[in-house]
Write an enzyme that holds these catalytic residues in place. Structure first.
Site, mmCIF file in Angstrom:
data_model
loop_
_atom_site.group_PDB
_atom_site.id
_atom_site.type_symbol
_atom_site.label_atom_id
_atom_site.label_comp_id
_atom_site.label_asym_id
_atom_site.label_seq_id
_atom_site.Cartn_x
_atom_site.Cartn_y
_atom_site.Cartn_z
ATOM 1 C CD GLU A 151 -4.373 22.391 15.950
ATOM 2 O OE1 GLU A 151 -4.378 23.415 14.946
ATOM 3 O OE2 GLU A 151 -4.943 22.863 16.928
ATOM 4 C CD GLU B 286 -2.729 24.216 20.278
ATOM 5 O OE1 GLU B 286 -3.425 24.776 19.747
ATOM 6 O OE2 GLU B 286 -1.788 23.852 19.412
HETATM 7 O O1 AHR Z 1 -2.771 28.449 19.826
HETATM 8 C C1 AHR Z 1 -3.128 29.081 18.639
HETATM 9 C C2 AHR Z 1 -3.136 28.120 17.599
HETATM 10 O O2 AHR Z 1 -4.259 27.250 17.722
HETATM 11 C C3 AHR Z 1 -2.067 27.110 17.354
HETATM 12 O O3 AHR Z 1 -0.890 27.507 16.809
HETATM 13 C C4 AHR Z 1 -2.625 25.808 16.871
HETATM 14 O O4 AHR Z 1 -1.953 24.533 17.131
HETATM 15 C C5 AHR Z 1 -4.221 25.728 17.196
HETATM 16 O O5 AHR Z 1 -4.910 25.735 16.090
#
Ligand code: AHR
Length: 575
Positions: A249, A368
């Protein structure tokens, strides 16, 4: 409770309406009829009598609903017709679509997978009860060690004798990381549960030098500084990690060492180049936007790919959803956002491909995805600099499992572009598996749709046409009541159909025409349905699980199944 009251009120009103139609006079007529006419008086008595009886019925239903969390109301029926054809395929599913994510944060590691002294702990301190649940989930790959954590990660802190490893501030989650569990311990655990590791490198505070060193440490056989250090630290054979993420990110202002698309594109390209020089067999995921709603979304992907196109294999997508407005139809429609996100990122990849006149296609890593919102308020109260505090511990309910099912189906629908997807996360932190420190481990509601897809969703996803009623909600128009996908598993000689019925109150008579196939019989039909939408699973009590249903049959080349209102369904058809 409120919802149930509203429902009872609606029902009373509906009964009143039915009565007035039945007796052919409107409410106005109640005031205007002649009360001296015996005929009208009989109507009136009958009307009042029926009104009371029907309202008593509605109130009984209301009581029944509030006491037993169930209603006996009539369920209407809709029809949904899906057609697939053996010749029309989307693609073969990459097993990494059933990936997960374990970040070195919260209680994912400490009192999650690792708890020396726990009654189920193995000789290295890893909980066997957790290992069993992870194995049961059938996840194929696990992204590690972050997440936001990775952008401040000194990987060298996590190797060598545990006693010599430094404790450090984790600035991403404002906690203290002891490194008691480090790289080797995690690789041991992943091997124990039989899942591949996808390693993320730090492109926040670190750069190209670190990128080449960690690949040499993990993947080079020996005879060099870093590979021999690995051997000295107990791993004679290389870890052979195939999939690597180039940071995390990096567009997010919250990220340690966040970058502009130009800055990130350049460093990612150079890191990718050296990593592949060390090991040409690895595959690389470059960071896309951290959400579809980021104001730089789109431009970020195009710029980053402009710099990295020839060096990387995938671009990442991240999404988290929540029912903050407590609007169930709107919530269940959110998988449409995921579908749009996938479509947009694919288009951007292909735009860059076109401008570069390249033959290479960049695929997507949805590394994610999940529901995340239940724990937000609680986490604001968290005290900083604790070791392994309980943060991001969302407790999932039945409605979350339904959206989760829609999200899984959406990933499968796009398996021609989505080659990797990681459920974020795996243990305790926004996870399908929860543990109590010193106590039990259990499956959240979302565990089951994932487990079933990851157990039976192998082979080729078939293209389909579906004819189904739809609804509008605040964010989306024409949301189909049925979200479904069919997978042809050649090895097992079966077609597996995953389906969610989004309707709050209608059964769906769902038929699937399997053109070109000769279905024999229903091998299995399971459903998750009939629960209060806020029902959760807890330590020792897991009501939200798949149960067998007999309401499916085969006739000719068609499969019919009754999909109950608000249900997740898996139909396995022997062919
Ligand atoms: O999964 C929790 C967080 O969400 C992760 O660390 C990050 O990559 C995202 O913002």
């Amino acid at each position: 409770m409120l919802e149930a009251s509203a429902e009872a009120a609606v029902m009373s009103f509906r009964n009143l309406y039915r009565m007035q139609r039945y007796f052919h006079f409107g409410f106005r007529n109640l005031y205007s009829i002649s009360y001296t006419s015996p005929f009208n008086m009989i109507y009136l008595v009958l009307f009042v009598h029926h009104f009371i009886i029907n309202n008593l019925y509605a109130q009984t239903e209301f009581l029944c609903y509030t006491c037993c969390n169930k209603t006996k109301r009539e369920v209407a029926v809709m029809k949904a017709i899906m057609t697939v054809n053996k010749c029309f395929e989307i693609d073969i599913i990459d097993p990494r679509i059933y990936g997960s994510f374990l970040e070195q944060m919260g209680r994912a590691v400490y009192s999650g997978i690792y708890e020396p002294g726990h009654k189920t702990a193995d000789s290295k301190g890893f909980r066997n009860d957790v290992k069993d649940l992870v194995k049961g989930l059938n996840t194929t790959i696990v992204r590690y060690p972050g997440g936001n954590y990775v952008s401040g990660y000194n990987w060298e802190d996590s190797i060598g004798p545990v006693i010599d490893r430094p404790a450090r501030l984790d600035l991403a989650w404002k906690t203290v990381e002891s490194h008691e569990v480090g790289l080797h311990e995690f690789m041991y655990w992943a091997n124990e549960v039989g899942i591949e590791v996808c390693m993320a490198i730090n492109l926040g505070t670190k750069g190209v030098d670190d990128a080449r060193n960690i690949v040499e440490y993990c993947n080079h056989p020996g005879g060099t500084y870093w590979s021999d250090l690995r051997r000295k630290n107990g791993a004679e054979k290389p870890f052979k990690i195939k999939t690597w993420c180039l940071g995390n990110e990096m567009d997010g202002p919250w990220q340690i060492g966040a970058k502009t698309a130009e800055e990130y594109g350049r460093i990612a390209a150079e890191a990718a180049k050296v990593m592949k020089l060390v090991d040409p067999d690895i595959e690389l995921v470059v960071c896309g936007s951290s959400a579809r709603w980021m104001y730089t979304f789109g431009a970020w992907e195009a710029t980053v790919l402009e710099h990295t196109y020839e060096h990387v294999d995938y671009i990442s997508l991240h999404s988290y959803y929540g029912n903050q407005k407590n609007d169930l139809p709107g919530y269940l429609a959110k998988s449409i956002d995921m579908d749009k996100f996938i479509g947009s990122v694919s288009a951007i990849c292909d735009y860059v491909k076109a401008t570069k006149r390249s033959d290479k296609t960049i695929n997507l890593s949805y590394d994610e995805w999940n529901v995340w919102y239940h724990s937000n308020e609680n986490d604001k109260k968290n005290e900083p600099w604790q070791k392994a505090p309980p943060i991001l511990e969302d407790i999932y309910n039945f409605e979350d499992a339904l959206l989760f099912g829609c999200l899984m189906i959406t990933l499968l629908k796009n398996c021609d572009r989505i080659k990797i997807a990681c459920l974020a996360q795996l243990i305790n932190v926004i996870a399908p598996i929860m543990t109590a420190k010193g106590g039990a481990a259990w499956q959240q509601t979302t565990y089951f749709p994932f487990m079933q897809a990851a157990s039976h969703g192998y082979g080729t996803v078939l293209r389909h046409n579906i004819d189904v009623p739809s609804y509008d909600c605040e964010e989306f128009k024409d949301v189909p009541y049925i979200e479904a996908i069919a997978v042809s598993n050649h090895e097992k000689n079966e077609i597996v159909i995953f389906a969610v019925n989004r309707s709050l109150d209608e059964n769906a008579e769902f038929s699937v025409e399997l053109q070109g196939f000769s279905p024999k019989n229903i091998a299995e039909f399971t459903e998750i349905c009939g629960h209060d939408i806020k029902q959760i699973n807890t330590d020792g009590k897991c009501p939200v699980v798949p149960v067998e249903s007999k309401a499916a049959s085969v006739k000719g080349n068609s499969v019919s199944a009754t999909l109950k209102p608000l249900s997740w369904n898996v139909v396995r058809v022997a062919i």
